[in-house]
Design a protein around this motif. Structure first.
Motif, PDB file in Angstrom:
ATOM      1  N   ARG A 106       7.684 -10.647  -4.977  1.00 38.10           N
ATOM      2  CA  ARG A 106       6.665 -10.159  -5.918  1.00 38.10           C
ATOM      3  C   ARG A 106       5.741  -9.198  -5.190  1.00 38.10           C
ATOM      4  O   ARG A 106       5.329  -9.444  -4.048  1.00 38.10           O
ATOM      5  N   VAL A 107       5.405  -8.084  -5.873  1.00 31.72           N
ATOM      6  CA  VAL A 107       4.581  -7.054  -5.246  1.00 31.72           C
ATOM      7  C   VAL A 107       3.469  -6.609  -6.181  1.00 31.72           C
ATOM      8  O   VAL A 107       3.569  -6.706  -7.406  1.00 31.72           O
ATOM      9  N   GLN A 108       2.426  -6.106  -5.558  1.00 29.71           N
ATOM     10  CA  GLN A 108       1.343  -5.437  -6.267  1.00 29.71           C
ATOM     11  C   GLN A 108       1.172  -4.077  -5.620  1.00 29.71           C
ATOM     12  O   GLN A 108       0.898  -3.976  -4.428  1.00 29.71           O
ATOM     13  N   LEU A 109       1.343  -3.027  -6.401  1.00 29.73           N
ATOM     14  CA  LEU A 109       1.242  -1.658  -5.919  1.00 29.73           C
ATOM     15  C   LEU A 109      -0.199  -1.167  -6.072  1.00 29.73           C
ATOM     16  O   LEU A 109      -1.023  -1.837  -6.703  1.00 29.73           O
ATOM     17  N   PRO A 110      -0.537   0.000  -5.493  1.00 27.50           N
ATOM     18  CA  PRO A 110      -1.945   0.428  -5.434  1.00 27.50           C
ATOM     19  C   PRO A 110      -2.626   0.663  -6.775  1.00 27.50           C
ATOM     20  O   PRO A 110      -3.849   0.621  -6.871  1.00 27.50           O
TER      21      PRO A 110
ATOM     22  N   GLU B 142      -1.984  -2.700 -13.149  1.00 26.64           N
ATOM     23  CA  GLU B 142      -2.483  -4.069 -13.229  1.00 26.64           C
ATOM     24  C   GLU B 142      -1.379  -5.088 -12.972  1.00 26.64           C
ATOM     25  O   GLU B 142      -0.200  -4.827 -13.254  1.00 26.64           O
ATOM     26  N   GLY B 143      -1.790  -6.249 -12.462  1.00 27.34           N
ATOM     27  CA  GLY B 143      -0.868  -7.363 -12.294  1.00 27.34           C
ATOM     28  C   GLY B 143       0.090  -7.190 -11.135  1.00 27.34           C
ATOM     29  O   GLY B 143      -0.178  -6.476 -10.174  1.00 27.34           O
ATOM     30  N   TRP B 144       1.233  -7.853 -11.237  1.00 28.01           N
ATOM     31  CA  TRP B 144       2.253  -7.808 -10.193  1.00 28.01           C
ATOM     32  C   TRP B 144       3.610  -7.554 -10.850  1.00 28.01           C
ATOM     33  O   TRP B 144       3.737  -7.592 -12.076  1.00 28.01           O
ATOM     34  N   ALA B 145       4.614  -7.304 -10.033  1.00 22.63           N
ATOM     35  CA  ALA B 145       5.973  -7.076 -10.540  1.00 22.63           C
ATOM     36  C   ALA B 145       6.978  -7.697  -9.587  1.00 22.63           C
ATOM     37  O   ALA B 145       6.714  -7.850  -8.388  1.00 22.63           O
ATOM     38  N   TRP B 146       8.117  -8.046 -10.116  1.00 18.27           N
ATOM     39  CA  TRP B 146       9.227  -8.477  -9.271  1.00 18.27           C
ATOM     40  C   TRP B 146       9.825  -7.258  -8.568  1.00 18.27           C
ATOM     41  O   TRP B 146       9.910  -6.177  -9.156  1.00 18.27           O
ATOM     42  N   LEU B 147      10.253  -7.460  -7.333  1.00 13.84           N
ATOM     43  CA  LEU B 147      10.958  -6.420  -6.582  1.00 13.84           C
ATOM     44  C   LEU B 147      12.332  -6.949  -6.211  1.00 13.84           C
ATOM     45  O   LEU B 147      12.453  -7.988  -5.546  1.00 13.84           O
ATOM     46  N   VAL B 148      13.373  -6.228  -6.631  1.00 17.95           N
ATOM     47  CA  VAL B 148      14.759  -6.606  -6.376  1.00 17.95           C
ATOM     48  C   VAL B 148      15.319  -5.679  -5.312  1.00 17.95           C
ATOM     49  O   VAL B 148      15.246  -4.448  -5.455  1.00 17.95           O
TER      50      VAL B 148
ATOM     51  N   PRO C 187       0.083  -1.311 -18.742  1.00 15.19           N
ATOM     52  CA  PRO C 187      -0.516  -0.833 -17.482  1.00 15.19           C
ATOM     53  C   PRO C 187       0.105  -1.505 -16.270  1.00 15.19           C
ATOM     54  O   PRO C 187      -0.574  -2.143 -15.469  1.00 15.19           O
ATOM     55  N   VAL C 188       1.418  -1.372 -16.123  1.00 16.08           N
ATOM     56  CA  VAL C 188       2.134  -2.068 -15.049  1.00 16.08           C
ATOM     57  C   VAL C 188       1.627  -1.615 -13.674  1.00 16.08           C
ATOM     58  O   VAL C 188       1.166  -0.477 -13.500  1.00 16.08           O
ATOM     59  N   THR C 189       1.727  -2.511 -12.705  1.00 16.23           N
ATOM     60  CA  THR C 189       1.395  -2.134 -11.338  1.00 16.23           C
ATOM     61  C   THR C 189       2.337  -1.019 -10.904  1.00 16.23           C
ATOM     62  O   THR C 189       3.533  -1.046 -11.202  1.00 16.23           O
ATOM     63  N   ARG C 190       1.814  -0.009 -10.205  1.00 19.41           N
ATOM     64  CA  ARG C 190       2.617   1.184  -9.917  1.00 19.41           C
ATOM     65  C   ARG C 190       2.040   1.911  -8.710  1.00 19.41           C
ATOM     66  O   ARG C 190       0.917   1.648  -8.283  1.00 19.41           O
ATOM     67  N   LEU C 191       2.813   2.875  -8.199  1.00 26.36           N
ATOM     68  CA  LEU C 191       2.389   3.674  -7.060  1.00 26.36           C
ATOM     69  C   LEU C 191       1.458   4.807  -7.484  1.00 26.36           C
ATOM     70  O   LEU C 191       0.418   5.038  -6.878  1.00 26.36           O
ATOM     71  N   ALA C 192       1.824   5.536  -8.526  1.00 24.67           N
ATOM     72  CA  ALA C 192       1.088   6.747  -8.911  1.00 24.67           C
ATOM     73  C   ALA C 192      -0.186   6.409  -9.673  1.00 24.67           C
ATOM     74  O   ALA C 192      -0.153   5.628 -10.622  1.00 24.67           O
TER      75      ALA C 192
ATOM     76  N   PRO D  96       0.825  -1.216   0.000  1.00 25.79           N
ATOM     77  CA  PRO D  96       0.000   0.000   0.000  1.00 25.79           C
ATOM     78  C   PRO D  96       0.853   1.257   0.000  1.00 25.79           C
ATOM     79  O   PRO D  96       2.041   1.228   0.332  1.00 25.79           O
ATOM     80  N   ALA D  97       0.231   2.350  -0.387  1.00 20.28           N
ATOM     81  CA  ALA D  97       0.911   3.653  -0.347  1.00 20.28           C
ATOM     82  C   ALA D  97       0.776   4.206   1.070  1.00 20.28           C
ATOM     83  O   ALA D  97      -0.259   4.761   1.432  1.00 20.28           O
ATOM     84  N   LEU D  98       1.807   4.035   1.861  1.00 26.95           N
ATOM     85  CA  LEU D  98       1.754   4.455   3.257  1.00 26.95           C
ATOM     86  C   LEU D  98       2.207   5.899   3.396  1.00 26.95           C
ATOM     87  O   LEU D  98       3.175   6.317   2.765  1.00 26.95           O
ATOM     88  N   ASP D  99       1.509   6.660   4.225  1.00 23.02           N
ATOM     89  CA  ASP D  99       1.969   8.004   4.588  1.00 23.02           C
ATOM     90  C   ASP D  99       2.760   7.870   5.876  1.00 23.02           C
ATOM     91  O   ASP D  99       2.212   7.852   6.981  1.00 23.02           O
ATOM     92  N   LEU D 100       4.067   7.746   5.735  1.00 18.22           N
ATOM     93  CA  LEU D 100       4.941   7.447   6.876  1.00 18.22           C
ATOM     94  C   LEU D 100       5.446   8.723   7.529  1.00 18.22           C
ATOM     95  O   LEU D 100       5.791   9.684   6.842  1.00 18.22           O
TER      96      LEU D 100
END
Length: 405
Positions: free
Chosen positions: A42-46, A49-55, A79-84, A18-22
């Motif tokens: 593997r992550v899914q951002l807010p 679409e879909g998921w992405a690898w996180l390195v 339409p990659v999964t993304r924050l914005a 999730p997009a956290l307000d830290l």
């Protein structure tokens, strides 16, 4: 999507990020968990679409961003999964080009961001900062350090480097804030980007025969020589202008951190000779952004950290995680001003390394010297947990920094 095994076992689960307000400089707890789960997850951002690898491991991050098999250009139209929520890659934008096109475009402005180019603005930057600190002291405490110094200073410096007239600084700042925030929605952000682009299109168009050393003059001359198109030049100008204001948030986090740890400030005042090294350590340690930045697409099947990455898979790297890799930075959670070597990747790595890294270092050095030396009693005017931080922002930082002295 067919689930395949990794080289060492089944695929890791997809984790929602999730997009956290830290608050403050708190490290993202979700990212910390992902780092603990393995070097490649593997992550899914807010949004998207879909998921992405996180390195997340340092050496793996550097390998991915420097490997032409992982493409920024291939993100176009996906339409990659993304924050914005409002993110739309613009064709020709330097952030979504691969070499050699990327190299060609960046080389058009490289002279402005070399040591010589950055030194060209040092004296003017110091003079502008001195005036801001003079005004701060004249007005007296309490004050908002962000609106008084940390905001206007980077705006003035990047506008000077870009060749933007002083009268237009406020408009540049307003557009940048709208572009960098996810809180206003896609339409507002995209309109601000179009308006800034139209401004730079006019300014660069006026400088096609320029011999100036500022960025828009260099871009104008490159357009005049048909080395880059006007569309490419405008896209690069917008990116550089926006990036220049990231110093406001980075320095805001830096001073929020220092003013909550007086032992660090005492040492920096007592030993001014260590300040440059201290800035490098603070750049490594401070979590300057939310989640991750721009995506890449694997052009062919490859392997990272024991995981099979298939052709077409989306891949993100985390520079924040890489900067906390204990194999490279012993005791990474500790702020150690004597850390050496300190090969952090706060400005990225490889072809897409931030061109403004040297300029940002110059600004942080000038800010640290001016505020620590000229305002010796500087301290927070409110408890640390009452400092308001931006919400819904891609780049983290305090909305205001109430101080007294």
């Amino acid at each position: 999507m067919i689930e395949e095994a990794t080289l060492t076992g089944p695929l890791p689960p997809v984790r929602h990020w999730p997009a956290l307000d830290l608050p403050g400089t708190e490290f993202d707890p979700v990212l910390a968990e992902l780092m603990a789960e393995g070097p490649v997850t593997r992550v899914q951002l807010p949004n998207g679409e879909g998921w992405a690898w996180l390195v997340t491991r340092y050496e793996d991050v550097r390998r991915v961003v420097n490997d032409p098999r992982f493409s920024r250009a291939a993100v176009m139209g996906r339409p990659v999964t993304r924050l914005a929520p409002h993110f739309i890659p613009e064709r020709g934008a330097v952030g979504f080009l691969d070499p050699p096109e990327h190299t060609r475009l960046r080389s058009s402005v490289a002279a402005a961001f070399t040591a010589k180019g950055v030194e060209r603005v040092r004296a003017g930057a110091r003079g502008m900062l001195d005036e801001l600190v003079d005004d701060l002291l004249r007005a007296g405490p309490p004050a908002d350090l962000t609106s008084a110094v940390l905001g206007p200073f980077p705006i003035a410096v990047i506008c000077e480097l870009m060749g933007v007239p002083a009268r237009d600084r406020h408009a540049m700042h307003a557009w940048t804030q709208l572009i960098l925030s996810s809180a206003h929605g896609r339409e507002v952000s995209e309109r601000a980007k179009r308006e800034m682009g139209a401004y730079f299109s006019d300014l660069i168009g006026l400088r096609e025969n320029s011999t100036g050393e500022d960025v828009t003059s260099l871009l104008g001359a490159a357009v005049g020589r048909s080395e880059v198109t006007l569309e490419e030049a405008v896209g690069l100008a917008v990116l550089l202008q926006i990036g220049g204001e990231a110093v406001t948030n980075n320095s805001g986090q830096m001073f929020h951190l220092l003013l909550t740890r007086p032992e660090l400030v005492r040492r920096l005042r007592a030993e001014p000779g260590i300040r440059r090294r201290a800035i490098e350590e603070l750049l490594r340690w401070i979590p300057h952004r939310n989640a991750v930045g721009l995506c890449r697409i694997a052009r062919e099947e490859t392997e990272i950290g024991g995981v099979r990455i298939r052709a077409g898979d989306a891949v993100y790297v985390s520079y924040l995680a890489a900067n906390r890799d204990p194999d490279v930075f012993p005791d990474p959670e500790t702020i150690d001003f004597s850390r050496s070597p300190n090969p952090h990747v706060a400005f990225g790595f490889g072809p897409h390394y931030c061109p403004g890294g040297m300029l940002a270092r110059l600004e942080e050095e000038l800010l640290m010297d001016a505020l620590l030396d000229r305002v010796p009693g500087l301290r927070l005017a409110v408890p640390p947990d009452q400092v308001p931080f931006h919400r819904g922002a891609l780049i983290r930082g305090p909305k205001s920094l109430p101080v007294t002295w």
